[in-house]
Write a protein that holds these residues in place. Structure first.
Motif, PDB file in Angstrom:
ATOM      1  N   GLU A 299       0.752   0.048   0.879  1.00  0.00           N
ATOM      2  CA  GLU A 299      -0.517  -0.677   0.981  1.00  0.00           C
ATOM      3  C   GLU A 299      -1.346  -0.237   2.175  1.00  0.00           C
ATOM      4  N   VAL A 300      -0.685   0.028   3.301  1.00  0.00           N
ATOM      5  CA  VAL A 300      -1.412   0.475   4.490  1.00  0.00           C
ATOM      6  C   VAL A 300      -2.095   1.820   4.227  1.00  0.00           C
ATOM      7  N   VAL A 301      -1.390   2.728   3.556  1.00  0.00           N
ATOM      8  CA  VAL A 301      -1.980   4.022   3.219  1.00  0.00           C
ATOM      9  C   VAL A 301      -3.176   3.839   2.286  1.00  0.00           C
ATOM     10  N   GLN A 302      -3.066   2.936   1.330  1.00  0.00           N
ATOM     11  CA  GLN A 302      -4.185   2.688   0.426  1.00  0.00           C
ATOM     12  C   GLN A 302      -5.403   2.159   1.185  1.00  0.00           C
ATOM     13  N   VAL A 303      -5.168   1.288   2.170  1.00  0.00           N
ATOM     14  CA  VAL A 303      -6.265   0.763   2.981  1.00  0.00           C
ATOM     15  C   VAL A 303      -6.927   1.884   3.778  1.00  0.00           C
ATOM     16  N   LEU A 304      -6.131   2.759   4.377  1.00  0.00           N
ATOM     17  CA  LEU A 304      -6.688   3.866   5.164  1.00  0.00           C
ATOM     18  C   LEU A 304      -7.478   4.823   4.271  1.00  0.00           C
ATOM     19  N   LEU A 305      -6.990   5.083   3.077  1.00  0.00           N
ATOM     20  CA  LEU A 305      -7.721   5.945   2.143  1.00  0.00           C
ATOM     21  C   LEU A 305      -9.048   5.310   1.758  1.00  0.00           C
ATOM     22  N   GLU A 306      -9.028   3.999   1.529  1.00  0.00           N
ATOM     23  CA  GLU A 306     -10.263   3.312   1.151  1.00  0.00           C
ATOM     24  C   GLU A 306     -11.278   3.336   2.293  1.00  0.00           C
ATOM     25  N   LEU A 307     -10.816   3.175   3.518  1.00  0.00           N
ATOM     26  CA  LEU A 307     -11.720   3.266   4.663  1.00  0.00           C
ATOM     27  C   LEU A 307     -12.342   4.652   4.748  1.00  0.00           C
ATOM     28  N   SER A 308     -11.540   5.682   4.532  1.00  0.00           N
ATOM     29  CA  SER A 308     -12.063   7.048   4.613  1.00  0.00           C
ATOM     30  C   SER A 308     -13.067   7.317   3.500  1.00  0.00           C
ATOM     31  N   ARG A 309     -12.858   6.728   2.324  1.00  0.00           N
ATOM     32  CA  ARG A 309     -13.802   6.897   1.213  1.00  0.00           C
ATOM     33  C   ARG A 309     -15.151   6.270   1.518  1.00  0.00           C
ATOM     34  N   ASN A 310     -15.148   5.281   2.411  1.00  0.00           N
ATOM     35  CA  ASN A 310     -16.388   4.612   2.796  1.00  0.00           C
ATOM     36  C   ASN A 310     -17.044   5.237   4.027  1.00  0.00           C
TER      37      ASN A 310
END
Length: 390
Positions: A299-310
């Motif tokens: 889940e933490v990796v998914q959050v970091l990926l989502e932040l980078s996408r934004n």
């Protein structure tokens, strides 16, 4: 955005030139290879390139202020700038970050220097304020760091500026403090909601100082003001997302798991705008996996990926195979994910440090980290085969 960093004769580094992805960067290396030093170098340089109002001191990037900042971030034993010079090197030390606009900001000094010298391009776009999350969590330590009754000199002897700077950011007022909804930035509402879901609640700053953990979750609730509006009725937009506590009982942050507190730090920084993808500076995170339940790493990796996408540039350092593998498995090129892996290694002959930057995880599978897990698996297989006749 930071496009790259150049280092020469600084601490353990001889000469490095490292490109950086505008999305996600993962620094990989064993203990003692300089991962944290690399993060701290980028952090200090990003601060050095800030406009005058953001830099500690009355003038932009004065040599004295930057020298003090560099010493406070790295905390060498004698508090002398020359201690950060690479021993045995020929020539002076220099660190330089390159912006996405091809301009540069650099700090240089010599072995016997008492101050650093700042070099900036007149055309340079100042970097926005960076955020550094150190290995040890800070949430439970903020109260002690900020207490006016504590001697500041003693606090600074215990904590370097990466910890103290983060503590200051964490106490910045948040929309959470006013029980507001998440409409301030719709891009972040799902991320903030996910972080709270991971730990089963949120951490809030109290009037008495310190953070308290409130069990609960975000729910969509009717908004009376909106439900009465014709426009809201037309678009059926009559709900808001608010945090709903499970009970009136809350807990001191120190009574919760350290891994949860690290997630709470990220949640707080998003809620008070210290991290605002596309607007704030680079996010540097040293060993996100430290004291984190492996079950939460996905889940933490998914959050970091989502932040980078934004639009959030992220640079993190790790030596954890599970975290690395989740980045490999969860990245989605269809969403324009880009991860640049920077593998730091010591040369076998002279101990010099080199960095190899690769954007294909399969090409870095033979690192010392993955090899350790491979050896562990082989040992398990060998044990299971003991006494088995082939």
């Amino acid at each position: 955005m930071i496009a790259g960093i150049e280092i020469e004769n600084f601490t353990a580094f001889g000469k490095l030139d490292i490109p950086l992805s505008p999305r996600l960067n993962v620094i990989i290396g064993s203990n003692g290879t300089g991962k944290t030093h690399l993060l701290k170098a980028i952090y200090t340089l990003a601060i050095a390139s800030q406009p005058a109002s953001e830099v500690e001191g009355s003038e932009r990037g004065t040599d004295t202020q930057l020298t003090n900042k560099l010493l406070r971030v790295f905390s060498p034993g004698e508090s002398k700038i020359g201690e950060l010079w690479a021993r045995g090197a020929s020539g002076g030390a220099r660190m330089c970050i390159k912006g996405s606009d091809d301009t540069k900001a650099a700090i240089s000094f010599k072995r016997r220097s008492t101050e650093v010298q700042l070099e900036t391009d007149a055309r340079s776009e100042a970097q926005s304020r960076p955020v550094f999350i150190p290995t040890k969590e800070v949430l439970s330590l903020v109260r002690a760091m900020q207490d006016e009754n504590h001697d500041r000199a003693t606090v600074e002897m215990i904590f370097d500026d990466t910890y103290l700077d983060l503590a200051a950011l964490l106490t910045t007022p948040s929309f959470e403090d006013e029980a507001a909804n998440l409409e301030e930035d719709p891009r972040l509402s799902n991320i903030v909601r996910e972080l709270v879901s991971l730990v089963g609640g949120r951490y809030r700053w109290t009037n008495g100082g310190g953070f308290q953990f409130e069990p609960g979750e975000y729910e969509e609730r009717p908004d009376p003001d909106r439900s009465r509006a014709k426009t809201a009725q037309m678009y059926q937009d009559s709900t808001v997302l608010r945090f709903v506590a499970r009970s009136r009982e809350s807990f001191s942050s120190g009574m919760t798991a350290e891994g949860y507190r690290k997630i709470g730090v990220l949640h707080r920084l998003l809620c008070n705008g210290s991290i605002n993808p596309g607007n704030t500076g680079v996010l540097l995170w040293d060993e996100p996996e430290a004291n984190l339940n492996p079950a939460l790493m996905n889940e933490v990796v998914q959050v970091l990926l989502e932040l980078s996408r934004n639009g959030q540039q992220i640079i993190l350092a790790t030596h954890d195979y599970v975290l690395l593998k989740w980045f490999d498995l969860l990245m989605d090129k269809g969403k324009e994910d880009h991860i640049l892996y920077h593998v730091i290694a010591n040369a076998a002959d002279d101990g010099s440090i080199s960095v190899q930057s690769i954007d294909d995880y399969s090409r870095i599978s033979e690192t010392g980290i993955s090899q350790t897990f491979s050896d562990l698996y082989d040992a398990e297989v060998d044990r299971s085969l003991e006494g088995v006749k082939l």
